[in-house]
Structure formats: C-alpha cells, structure tokens
Design an enzyme around this catalytic site. Structure first.
Site, mmCIF file in Angstrom:
data_model
loop_
_atom_site.group_PDB
_atom_site.id
_atom_site.type_symbol
_atom_site.label_atom_id
_atom_site.label_comp_id
_atom_site.label_asym_id
_atom_site.label_seq_id
_atom_site.Cartn_x
_atom_site.Cartn_y
_atom_site.Cartn_z
ATOM 1 N N ARG A 167 10.448 51.575 -6.070
ATOM 2 C CA ARG A 167 11.221 52.554 -6.848
ATOM 3 C C ARG A 167 10.588 52.833 -8.210
ATOM 4 O O ARG A 167 10.299 51.921 -8.975
ATOM 5 C CB ARG A 167 12.649 52.029 -7.047
ATOM 6 C CG ARG A 167 13.458 52.871 -8.038
ATOM 7 C CD ARG A 167 14.936 52.682 -7.876
ATOM 8 N NE ARG A 167 15.418 51.390 -8.350
ATOM 9 C CZ ARG A 167 16.683 50.992 -8.223
ATOM 10 N NH1 ARG A 167 17.573 51.779 -7.640
ATOM 11 N NH2 ARG A 167 17.060 49.813 -8.647
ATOM 12 N N ARG A 209 32.483 48.332 -8.927
ATOM 13 C CA ARG A 209 31.718 47.288 -8.247
ATOM 14 C C ARG A 209 32.557 46.037 -8.003
ATOM 15 O O ARG A 209 32.038 45.085 -7.408
ATOM 16 C CB ARG A 209 30.518 46.897 -9.113
ATOM 17 C CG ARG A 209 29.170 47.429 -8.642
ATOM 18 C CD ARG A 209 28.155 47.019 -9.691
ATOM 19 N NE ARG A 209 26.800 46.969 -9.264
ATOM 20 C CZ ARG A 209 25.911 47.949 -9.467
ATOM 21 N NH1 ARG A 209 26.272 49.085 -9.982
ATOM 22 N NH2 ARG A 209 24.660 47.781 -9.121
ATOM 23 N N ARG A 257 11.856 49.697 -13.216
ATOM 24 C CA ARG A 257 12.898 48.999 -13.965
ATOM 25 C C ARG A 257 12.588 47.519 -14.115
ATOM 26 O O ARG A 257 12.076 46.901 -13.199
ATOM 27 C CB ARG A 257 14.241 49.188 -13.250
ATOM 28 C CG ARG A 257 14.903 50.483 -13.637
ATOM 29 C CD ARG A 257 16.085 50.806 -12.770
ATOM 30 N NE ARG A 257 16.944 49.648 -12.495
ATOM 31 C CZ ARG A 257 18.034 49.719 -11.749
ATOM 32 N NH1 ARG A 257 18.406 50.878 -11.233
ATOM 33 N NH2 ARG A 257 18.757 48.664 -11.531
ATOM 34 N N ARG A 311 20.848 40.639 -6.983
ATOM 35 C CA ARG A 311 21.736 41.814 -7.021
ATOM 36 C C ARG A 311 22.320 42.102 -5.643
ATOM 37 O O ARG A 311 23.476 42.479 -5.521
ATOM 38 C CB ARG A 311 20.987 43.049 -7.555
ATOM 39 C CG ARG A 311 20.561 42.860 -8.998
ATOM 40 C CD ARG A 311 20.266 44.113 -9.805
ATOM 41 N NE ARG A 311 19.761 45.254 -9.127
ATOM 42 C CZ ARG A 311 18.457 45.624 -9.079
ATOM 43 N NH1 ARG A 311 17.537 44.889 -9.658
ATOM 44 N NH2 ARG A 311 18.099 46.724 -8.478
ATOM 45 N N LYS A 323 22.027 55.495 -3.613
ATOM 46 C CA LYS A 323 23.153 56.091 -4.364
ATOM 47 C C LYS A 323 22.653 57.041 -5.459
ATOM 48 O O LYS A 323 23.117 58.172 -5.577
ATOM 49 C CB LYS A 323 24.026 54.989 -5.001
ATOM 50 C CG LYS A 323 24.611 54.010 -3.997
ATOM 51 C CD LYS A 323 25.482 52.959 -4.671
ATOM 52 C CE LYS A 323 24.779 52.084 -5.681
ATOM 53 N NZ LYS A 323 23.731 51.200 -5.090
HETATM 54 P P1 ADP Z 1 20.502 52.902 -5.478
HETATM 55 O O1 ADP Z 1 20.920 53.850 -6.578
HETATM 56 O O2 ADP Z 1 21.530 52.817 -4.375
HETATM 57 O O3 ADP Z 1 20.116 51.555 -5.990
HETATM 58 P P2 ADP Z 1 18.132 54.598 -5.279
HETATM 59 O O4 ADP Z 1 18.673 55.973 -5.110
HETATM 60 O O5 ADP Z 1 17.600 54.218 -6.607
HETATM 61 O O6 ADP Z 1 19.210 53.501 -4.762
HETATM 62 O O7 ADP Z 1 16.988 54.403 -4.161
HETATM 63 C C1 ADP Z 1 16.223 53.201 -4.076
HETATM 64 C C2 ADP Z 1 14.784 53.559 -3.645
HETATM 65 O O8 ADP Z 1 14.800 54.031 -2.291
HETATM 66 C C3 ADP Z 1 14.152 54.686 -4.463
HETATM 67 O O9 ADP Z 1 12.783 54.389 -4.620
HETATM 68 C C4 ADP Z 1 14.346 55.937 -3.590
HETATM 69 O O10 ADP Z 1 13.303 56.891 -3.810
HETATM 70 C C5 ADP Z 1 14.295 55.366 -2.192
HETATM 71 N N1 ADP Z 1 15.186 56.080 -1.242
HETATM 72 C C6 ADP Z 1 16.425 56.581 -1.497
HETATM 73 N N2 ADP Z 1 16.950 57.140 -0.383
HETATM 74 C C7 ADP Z 1 16.030 56.988 0.612
HETATM 75 C C8 ADP Z 1 15.990 57.360 2.001
HETATM 76 N N3 ADP Z 1 17.026 57.981 2.597
HETATM 77 N N4 ADP Z 1 14.885 57.020 2.699
HETATM 78 C C9 ADP Z 1 13.845 56.378 2.092
HETATM 79 N N5 ADP Z 1 13.824 56.005 0.795
HETATM 80 C C10 ADP Z 1 14.902 56.302 0.051
HETATM 81 P P1 ADP Z 2 21.104 49.535 -8.532
HETATM 82 O O1 ADP Z 2 20.625 50.962 -8.664
HETATM 83 O O2 ADP Z 2 19.994 48.610 -8.173
HETATM 84 O O3 ADP Z 2 22.305 49.404 -7.655
HETATM 85 P P2 ADP Z 2 22.378 49.723 -11.147
HETATM 86 O O4 ADP Z 2 21.497 50.577 -11.985
HETATM 87 O O5 ADP Z 2 23.568 50.375 -10.559
HETATM 88 O O6 ADP Z 2 21.508 49.045 -10.009
HETATM 89 O O7 ADP Z 2 22.839 48.472 -11.984
HETATM 90 C C1 ADP Z 2 21.941 47.684 -12.735
HETATM 91 C C2 ADP Z 2 22.703 46.534 -13.408
HETATM 92 O O8 ADP Z 2 23.657 47.076 -14.329
HETATM 93 C C3 ADP Z 2 23.510 45.659 -12.480
HETATM 94 O O9 ADP Z 2 22.729 44.621 -11.902
HETATM 95 C C4 ADP Z 2 24.580 45.105 -13.439
HETATM 96 O O10 ADP Z 2 24.055 44.074 -14.267
HETATM 97 C C5 ADP Z 2 24.860 46.298 -14.329
HETATM 98 N N1 ADP Z 2 25.966 47.141 -13.791
HETATM 99 C C6 ADP Z 2 25.867 48.423 -13.348
HETATM 100 N N2 ADP Z 2 27.062 48.883 -12.939
HETATM 101 C C7 ADP Z 2 27.952 47.865 -13.119
HETATM 102 C C8 ADP Z 2 29.341 47.705 -12.872
HETATM 103 N N3 ADP Z 2 30.088 48.700 -12.338
HETATM 104 N N4 ADP Z 2 29.914 46.515 -13.176
HETATM 105 C C9 ADP Z 2 29.203 45.525 -13.723
HETATM 106 N N5 ADP Z 2 27.887 45.590 -13.959
HETATM 107 C C10 ADP Z 2 27.247 46.748 -13.673
#
Ligand code: ADP
Ligand code: ADP
Length: 222
Positions: A129, A90, A162, A173, A15
């Site tokens: 990541r 969420r 992170r 998560r 995302k």
């Molecule tokens: P999210 O925001 O949904 O948690 P991220 O964008 O942070 O996911 O991506 C999670 C990890 O996967 C990062 O290290 C990113 O570089 C990698 N990643 C994202 N998209 C792809 C893809 N299409 N193929 C391989 N790795 C990816």
């Molecule tokens: P990821 O990229 O792994 O999906 P996020 O950066 O989106 O993780 O979220 C990290 C943490 O921040 C979550 O585990 C939660 O504790 C909090 N968080 C983020 N967005 C929300 C939301 N919309 N509602 C509640 N908690 C949230």
C-alpha cells in the site's frame, strides 16, 4: 434523507479505496478516523500525541476521544447530506455512540457494507500500500499501481508508506480487528443494516456491488 454509510472490514479490505471512489460518485464526504488521527499527528495536537502511542502498536485509540473526534467531524456543514464512514465505528461502544449521534441529528444509518476478505490476502495488500501525501488516494504496487511510480494520478503528490504498515503492526491490527471490531458484524446484521460485499474481487467490481446495493435501498425506501 441523508445517505449515511459505514464501510466495515479488516485492515486492507479496501475500505479507504472504495470510500474515496464512492465519495466522488455520490457527492458526500469520506470520513476516515485513521486519516483524522494522522492529521492530528501531523499537526502535533494533544490528541495526536495521545493517539500516536496506540497507532504505533496497532492498538485502538480509546473510545471516548475517538467518539469525540468523530462527533466534531459529523457536525460540520459538509456532512449534512450524508457521510461515508471508514474505520469508524470499530468497537460496540463506538457503534452505540454513533447511533445516538445520528438519532440526535434526526438521521439513521442507510447501510453498513461489510467487505469480506480472507486474512491471508490482507498482509499482501497492506505491504504494497502506498498513499498520496496530498489527497490520501490509495495505491498498490502490484494490484493498483499509479501511472507514474511514486506519484499520485490525481494531483501528482508524492506517495508514502504508512509507518504502521510494518508486518508486525499489521498482524496486530488484524488481530485487534477480530477481537474488537468483528462483533459489529452481528450488531448490524441484527438491525438489518448489513450488506455483505465480496472484497476479493477487483476494485471496480467491489464499487459496482456497493452502488447496486445503494440503488436497491433507495428503490425500496425512496
Ligand atoms: P483499508 O482502508 O480497508 O485498510 P485500503 O483501501 O487502504 O484498505 O486498501 C489496502 C491496499 O489494497 C491498498 O494498497 C489498495 O490499493 C489495495 N486494494 C484495495 N482494494 C483492492 C482490490 N479490490 N483488489 C486488489 N487490491 C486492492
Ligand atoms: P487501516 O486502513 O489499516 O484499517 P486505519 O487508518 O483505519 O487503518 O487506522 C489506523 C490506526 O488508527 C488504527 O490502528 C488505530 O490505532 C487508529 N484508529 C483508527 N480508527 C479508529 C477507531 N475507530 N477507534 C480506535 N482507533 C482507531
């Protein structure tokens, strides 16, 4: 009409990666609830103190404070042409609140991109990541490495892992996603807003699938 998009999918689906690219290509801000919370943590605000205990455990921060934080962000000037929401909503309560918020602004969602990926890929993605401390750009040691190890391609900022990217918290998560966030797939499908995107493809392929969907939507509803 503003372009209001949601990126929906489990932690590690891509995302944040896609939101950053779309934000540049479409010229609308990337609004990530997780990034907003992390900024509060850094600034040591009261909201940051509250959020920390949930984030450290991989649990969701309570709806009321999360919704209030997003409301404040959406009301800012730069969101007038639209937003790319990443990590919000969420829960069903957050989704309903967002509907009301946008309706109150005379807007409505353009599309919800549901990034589909099997669970077994998520931990590998999250474990590798690395994020830029300065601009939040996301890299992966193996799948999307920076040109210079440990440095952001865009601004040479230092990359960090992170605190909540330990395997134990990652697993929680992902579980929380299935319990509390996955029901939103049905919520948005019923409203005809859901666009399913194959998230196991490469980063550029996923981006192009989203851009094509936006173009189709615009052609249908100019
Ligand atoms: P999210 O925001 O949904 O948690 P991220 O964008 O942070 O996911 O991506 C999670 C990890 O996967 C990062 O290290 C990113 O570089 C990698 N990643 C994202 N998209 C792809 C893809 N299409 N193929 C391989 N790795 C990816
Ligand atoms: P990821 O990229 O792994 O999906 P996020 O950066 O989106 O993780 O979220 C990290 C943490 O921040 C979550 O585990 C939660 O504790 C909090 N968080 C983020 N967005 C929300 C939301 N919309 N509602 C509640 N908690 C949230």
């Amino acid at each position: 009409m503003p372009l209001d998009l949601i990126l929906l999918g489990p932690p590690g689906a891509g995302k944040g990666t896609q939101a950053k690219i779309l934000s540049q290509r479409l010229g609308i801000p990337h609004v990530a609830s997780g990034d907003l919370f992390r900024e509060h943590l850094r600034q040591r605000t009261a909201l940051g103190q509250l959020a920390r205990q949930y984030m450290e455990r991989g649990e969701l921060v309570p709806d009321a404070v999360t919704i209030q934080m997003i409301r404040g962000r959406l009301e800012q000037e730069d969101c007038r042409q639209g937003v790319i929401l990443d990590g919000f909503p969420r829960t069903p309560a957050q989704a309903k609140a967002l509907d009301e918020l946008l309706t109150g602004m005379g807007r409505s969602l353009t599309a919800v991109f549901y990034i589909q990926i099997r669970d077994e890929f998520l931990i590998r993605r999250l474990a590798g990541r690395w994020t830029c401390q300065v601009c939040g750009a996301v890299y992966h040691v193996e799948f999307n490495p920076p040109r210079v190890p440990g440095r952001c391609d865009l601004d040479e900022g230092p990359l960090y892992q992170r605190e909540d990217d330990t395997e134990e918290i990652q697993r929680r998560r992902i579980q929380v996603y299935h319990e509390q966030t996955a029901p939103l797939v049905w919520f948005y499908r019923e409203r005809g807003l859901l666009v399913e995107i194959e998230g196991e493809r490469s980063v550029p392929e996923v981006t192009e699938a989203m851009i094509r969907a936006i173009q189709l939507q615009r052609a249908a509803d100019p």
